[in-house]
Scaffold this motif. Structure first.
Motif, PDB file in Angstrom:
ATOM      1  N   ASN A 178      83.964  41.161 114.587  1.00 33.54           N
ATOM      2  CA  ASN A 178      83.834  42.353 113.754  1.00 33.54           C
ATOM      3  C   ASN A 178      82.496  42.453 113.023  1.00 33.54           C
ATOM      4  OD1 ASN A 178      86.511  42.985 114.336  1.00 33.54           O
ATOM      5  ND2 ASN A 178      87.267  41.704 112.669  1.00 33.54           N
ATOM      6  N   HIS A 179      81.695  41.403 113.081  1.00 31.10           N
ATOM      7  CA  HIS A 179      80.435  41.343 112.345  1.00 31.10           C
ATOM      8  C   HIS A 179      80.655  41.498 110.839  1.00 31.10           C
ATOM      9  CE1 HIS A 179      78.350  41.422 116.175  1.00 31.10           C
ATOM     10  NE2 HIS A 179      79.076  42.491 116.505  1.00 31.10           N
ATOM     11  N   ARG A 180      81.826  41.137 110.366  1.00 34.43           N
ATOM     12  CA  ARG A 180      82.151  41.139 108.942  1.00 34.43           C
ATOM     13  C   ARG A 180      82.831  39.829 108.598  1.00 34.43           C
ATOM     14  NH1 ARG A 180      82.917  46.094 106.326  1.00 34.43           N
ATOM     15  NH2 ARG A 180      83.484  44.829 104.520  1.00 34.43           N
ATOM     16  N   SER A 181      82.346  39.157 107.578  1.00 34.17           N
ATOM     17  CA  SER A 181      82.907  37.861 107.203  1.00 34.17           C
ATOM     18  C   SER A 181      83.800  37.935 105.967  1.00 34.17           C
ATOM     19  CB  SER A 181      81.768  36.872 106.900  1.00 34.17           C
ATOM     20  OG  SER A 181      81.030  37.306 105.770  1.00 34.17           O
ATOM     21  N   HIS A 182      83.689  39.016 105.189  1.00 35.81           N
ATOM     22  CA  HIS A 182      84.342  39.126 103.878  1.00 35.81           C
ATOM     23  C   HIS A 182      83.885  38.012 102.942  1.00 35.81           C
ATOM     24  CE1 HIS A 182      87.005  42.499 104.808  1.00 35.81           C
ATOM     25  NE2 HIS A 182      87.068  41.980 106.012  1.00 35.81           N
ATOM     26  N   LEU A 183      82.695  37.502 103.231  1.00 34.17           N
ATOM     27  CA  LEU A 183      82.047  36.543 102.344  1.00 34.17           C
ATOM     28  C   LEU A 183      80.930  37.260 101.596  1.00 34.17           C
ATOM     29  CD1 LEU A 183      81.557  33.393 104.611  1.00 34.17           C
ATOM     30  CD2 LEU A 183      82.964  33.507 102.568  1.00 34.17           C
ATOM     31  N   VAL A 184      80.843  37.041 100.292  1.00 33.99           N
ATOM     32  CA  VAL A 184      79.760  37.592  99.485  1.00 33.99           C
ATOM     33  C   VAL A 184      79.036  36.432  98.819  1.00 33.99           C
ATOM     34  CG1 VAL A 184      79.167  39.007  97.485  1.00 33.99           C
ATOM     35  CG2 VAL A 184      80.918  39.791  99.090  1.00 33.99           C
ATOM     36  N   ALA A 185      77.729  36.385  98.990  1.00 35.60           N
ATOM     37  CA  ALA A 185      76.925  35.337  98.358  1.00 35.60           C
ATOM     38  C   ALA A 185      76.678  35.701  96.895  1.00 35.60           C
ATOM     39  CB  ALA A 185      75.598  35.178  99.083  1.00 35.60           C
ATOM     40  N   VAL A 186      77.096  34.823  96.005  1.00 33.71           N
ATOM     41  CA  VAL A 186      76.786  34.972  94.584  1.00 33.71           C
ATOM     42  C   VAL A 186      75.674  33.977  94.276  1.00 33.71           C
ATOM     43  CG1 VAL A 186      77.649  34.774  92.225  1.00 33.71           C
ATOM     44  CG2 VAL A 186      79.120  35.716  94.013  1.00 33.71           C
ATOM     45  N   VAL A 187      74.508  34.483  93.913  1.00 37.89           N
ATOM     46  CA  VAL A 187      73.328  33.639  93.768  1.00 37.89           C
ATOM     47  C   VAL A 187      73.111  33.300  92.300  1.00 37.89           C
ATOM     48  CG1 VAL A 187      70.861  33.412  94.258  1.00 37.89           C
ATOM     49  CG2 VAL A 187      72.322  34.777  95.770  1.00 37.89           C
ATOM     50  N   ILE A 188      72.932  32.016  92.029  1.00 37.00           N
ATOM     51  CA  ILE A 188      72.661  31.551  90.664  1.00 37.00           C
ATOM     52  C   ILE A 188      71.459  30.617  90.689  1.00 37.00           C
ATOM     53  CG2 ILE A 188      75.084  31.700  89.985  1.00 37.00           C
ATOM     54  CD1 ILE A 188      75.136  28.599  90.138  1.00 37.00           C
ATOM     55  N   SER A 189      70.872  30.415  89.517  1.00 36.06           N
ATOM     56  CA  SER A 189      69.782  29.433  89.415  1.00 36.06           C
ATOM     57  C   SER A 189      70.097  28.399  88.355  1.00 36.06           C
ATOM     58  CB  SER A 189      68.474  30.144  89.062  1.00 36.06           C
ATOM     59  OG  SER A 189      68.573  30.706  87.770  1.00 36.06           O
ATOM     60  N   GLY A 190      71.320  28.388  87.890  1.00 38.13           N
ATOM     61  CA  GLY A 190      71.720  27.479  86.820  1.00 38.13           C
ATOM     62  C   GLY A 190      72.583  28.236  85.835  1.00 38.13           C
ATOM     63  N   THR A 191      73.214  27.510  84.941  1.00 38.86           N
ATOM     64  CA  THR A 191      74.110  28.152  83.973  1.00 38.86           C
ATOM     65  C   THR A 191      73.723  27.805  82.536  1.00 38.86           C
ATOM     66  OG1 THR A 191      75.646  26.285  84.244  1.00 38.86           O
ATOM     67  CG2 THR A 191      76.068  28.269  85.569  1.00 38.86           C
ATOM     68  N   SER A 192      72.443  27.482  82.320  1.00 36.18           N
ATOM     69  CA  SER A 192      72.021  27.157  80.949  1.00 36.18           C
ATOM     70  C   SER A 192      72.047  28.385  80.064  1.00 36.18           C
ATOM     71  CB  SER A 192      70.619  26.538  80.953  1.00 36.18           C
ATOM     72  OG  SER A 192      69.675  27.438  81.517  1.00 36.18           O
ATOM     73  N   ASN A 193      71.829  29.568  80.661  1.00 31.22           N
ATOM     74  CA  ASN A 193      71.925  30.804  79.893  1.00 31.22           C
ATOM     75  C   ASN A 193      73.376  31.264  79.918  1.00 31.22           C
ATOM     76  OD1 ASN A 193      71.931  33.514  78.991  1.00 31.22           O
ATOM     77  ND2 ASN A 193      69.815  33.796  79.664  1.00 31.22           N
ATOM     78  N   PRO A 194      74.037  31.329  78.754  1.00 33.57           N
ATOM     79  CA  PRO A 194      75.460  31.687  78.743  1.00 33.57           C
ATOM     80  C   PRO A 194      75.749  33.051  79.356  1.00 33.57           C
ATOM     81  CG  PRO A 194      74.790  30.781  76.621  1.00 33.57           C
ATOM     82  CD  PRO A 194      73.536  30.988  77.410  1.00 33.57           C
ATOM     83  N   PHE A 195      74.802  33.991  79.263  1.00 37.46           N
ATOM     84  CA  PHE A 195      75.041  35.314  79.847  1.00 37.46           C
ATOM     85  C   PHE A 195      75.235  35.203  81.347  1.00 37.46           C
ATOM     86  CE2 PHE A 195      73.442  39.112  81.998  1.00 37.46           C
ATOM     87  CZ  PHE A 195      74.339  40.058  81.495  1.00 37.46           C
ATOM     88  N   TYR A 196      74.390  34.405  82.023  1.00 36.39           N
ATOM     89  CA  TYR A 196      74.506  34.246  83.468  1.00 36.39           C
ATOM     90  C   TYR A 196      75.779  33.494  83.845  1.00 36.39           C
ATOM     91  CZ  TYR A 196      69.716  35.936  83.916  1.00 36.39           C
ATOM     92  OH  TYR A 196      68.597  36.706  83.873  1.00 36.39           O
ATOM     93  N   ALA A 197      76.160  32.507  83.037  1.00 33.99           N
ATOM     94  CA  ALA A 197      77.392  31.760  83.311  1.00 33.99           C
ATOM     95  C   ALA A 197      78.608  32.683  83.237  1.00 33.99           C
ATOM     96  CB  ALA A 197      77.534  30.610  82.312  1.00 33.99           C
ATOM     97  N   ASN A 198      78.635  33.553  82.229  1.00 32.60           N
ATOM     98  CA  ASN A 198      79.751  34.493  82.099  1.00 32.60           C
ATOM     99  C   ASN A 198      79.743  35.526  83.221  1.00 32.60           C
ATOM    100  OD1 ASN A 198      80.542  33.190  79.760  1.00 32.60           O
ATOM    101  ND2 ASN A 198      79.468  34.591  78.396  1.00 32.60           N
ATOM    102  N   ALA A 199      78.544  35.968  83.620  1.00 35.73           N
ATOM    103  CA  ALA A 199      78.440  36.931  84.717  1.00 35.73           C
ATOM    104  C   ALA A 199      78.932  36.316  86.025  1.00 35.73           C
ATOM    105  CB  ALA A 199      77.000  37.408  84.872  1.00 35.73           C
ATOM    106  N   LEU A 200      78.631  35.033  86.255  1.00 30.66           N
ATOM    107  CA  LEU A 200      79.104  34.342  87.455  1.00 30.66           C
ATOM    108  C   LEU A 200      80.624  34.349  87.522  1.00 30.66           C
ATOM    109  CD1 LEU A 200      78.935  32.406  89.892  1.00 30.66           C
ATOM    110  CD2 LEU A 200      78.682  30.523  88.261  1.00 30.66           C
ATOM    111  N   GLU A 201      81.266  34.028  86.402  1.00 29.40           N
ATOM    112  CA  GLU A 201      82.729  34.025  86.377  1.00 29.40           C
ATOM    113  C   GLU A 201      83.287  35.422  86.632  1.00 29.40           C
ATOM    114  OE1 GLU A 201      86.405  32.460  83.530  1.00 29.40           O
ATOM    115  OE2 GLU A 201      84.414  32.746  82.666  1.00 29.40           O
ATOM    116  N   ALA A 202      82.673  36.428  85.994  1.00 28.61           N
ATOM    117  CA  ALA A 202      83.151  37.802  86.162  1.00 28.61           C
ATOM    118  C   ALA A 202      82.965  38.284  87.601  1.00 28.61           C
ATOM    119  CB  ALA A 202      82.419  38.734  85.195  1.00 28.61           C
ATOM    120  N   PHE A 203      81.812  37.966  88.212  1.00 24.21           N
ATOM    121  CA  PHE A 203      81.572  38.326  89.611  1.00 24.21           C
ATOM    122  C   PHE A 203      82.627  37.693  90.517  1.00 24.21           C
ATOM    123  CE2 PHE A 203      76.858  39.489  89.295  1.00 24.21           C
ATOM    124  CZ  PHE A 203      77.064  40.784  89.740  1.00 24.21           C
TER     125      PHE A 203
END
Length: 336
Positions: free
Chosen positions: A62-87
């Motif tokens: 189907n050329h569809r994996s239903h996989l989405v890459a969530v890209v991070i560079s670390g979680t030292s910034n709490p905003f990015y850590a919370n966004a990762l969980e929400a994503f």
């Protein structure tokens, strides 16, 4: 040496159940025609063999994996850590599986292209921005829908969800002036940061409308120590600004500690300080920081709307940028 584990195949299940391999495939596919008796045989055999269907054949077909890459560079910034969980929660709720991809850059997605191009993912989402036209063109070439936060560059395959950086920064400027400040400082994030540049622009422009034309600027890196050192730099010639706006909360917390502990000044009596994001630490009693809410959950919800639209229309973004309003929360660092 122990032999590597051999995973049971659909052929093994078919043999044990006494059915064809195609019957196994139909049993694990929604909407496929198969009798209840045959499906039951397949499921019982699969349970005995501890078999789970592989995503790989479906990806190839189907050329569809239903996989989405969530890209991070670390979680030292709490905003990015919370966004990762929400994503992650939003993607799983919509039926996607998450592939977590870590990159070295702290500030943009631009360097992630070679790694991301090698994955069979349906889309890429990240709180990190795409900062260059060349990177946006590269994402378009690999034809993977990409949605990121605070991205200035857009095209058919790259979309952005932004906080109202300019409006939020303007609200901070209004508050500083209302609280009696007459000299102003700004602690910027990393060089080239779209969000930091927009926040400086909104802050400076609004101060200009109040008749104040000068803003002292110190550049940091969106991290605690950078904010701490930048605050000291603003006071290096003796008398610093009466109000400091920081491009994010983590730097504002560092600035608070520098002003109070190293310089021995009182906040807010001697210096007003405000940040941007409203990370959980901003409301802690030790800081009680005035800040602009960067509404992560709302930004993730908008990103999911764009993602589903892009996937449904084979990559067309529609509206390439959506702006989420921010809210100024005043706490004790500006209450005089």
């Amino acid at each position: 040496m122990k032999p590597s584990r051999r995973y049971p195949s659909s052929t093994d299940v078919a043999r044990l159940a006494g059915v064809s391999q195609s019957a196994v495939s139909r049993a694990f596919s929604e909407g496929k025609s198969i009798s209840d008796e045959t499906r039951q045989k397949v499921f019982e055999a699969a349970k005995k063999l501890d078999y789970s269907p592989s995503f790989i054949p479906r990806i190839l077909l189907n050329h569809r994996s239903h996989l989405v890459a969530v890209v991070i560079s670390g979680t030292s910034n709490p905003f990015y850590a919370n966004a990762l969980e929400a994503f992650t929660m939003a993607l799983q709720k919509d039926g996607y599986q998450v592939l977590l991809v870590h990159i070295e850059s702290d500030h943009s997605l631009d360097g992630a292209i070679p790694k991301l191009a090698s994955y069979r993912v349906d889309a890429i989402v990240s709180a990190l921005p795409v900062l260059s036209k060349a990177a946006a063109r590269a994402f378009a070439r690999i034809k993977i829908p990409t949605i990121s936060f605070n991205t200035p560059i857009k095209n058919r395959w790259v979309a952005s969800v932004c906080s109202d950086n300019v409006g939020g920064a303007g609200a901070v400027a209004d508050l500083f002036v209302a609280r009696g400040a007459r000299t102003f400082g700004f602690i910027a994030g990393s060089d080239g940061s779209f969000a930091s540049d927009e926040r400086l622009s909104g802050y400076r422009d609004r101060l200009g409308k109040h008749g104040f034309g000068t803003v002292e600027i110190a550049t940091a890196d969106f991290q605690y120590q950078g904010g701490h050192d930048a605050a000291l730099a603003l006071f290096s010639n003796g008398k610093g600004p009466e109000a400091i706006f920081c491009a994010n909360d983590l730097m504002a917390i560092g600035a608070l500690d520098a002003v109070r502990r190293t310089l021995g000044l009182r906040v807010p009596d001697d210096v007003l300080i405000a940040g941007f994001d409203d990370v959980p630490e901003a409301s802690w009693g030790a800081y009680d920081l005035t800040t602009v809410v960067q509404d992560g959950p709302a930004m993730v919800a908008e990103a999911m709307k764009i993602l589903n639209s892009m996937l449904a229309s084979t990559g067309s973004v529609g509206e390439p940028m959506r702006v989420v309003p921010g809210t100024l929360i005043e706490r004790s660092t500006t209450l005089r």
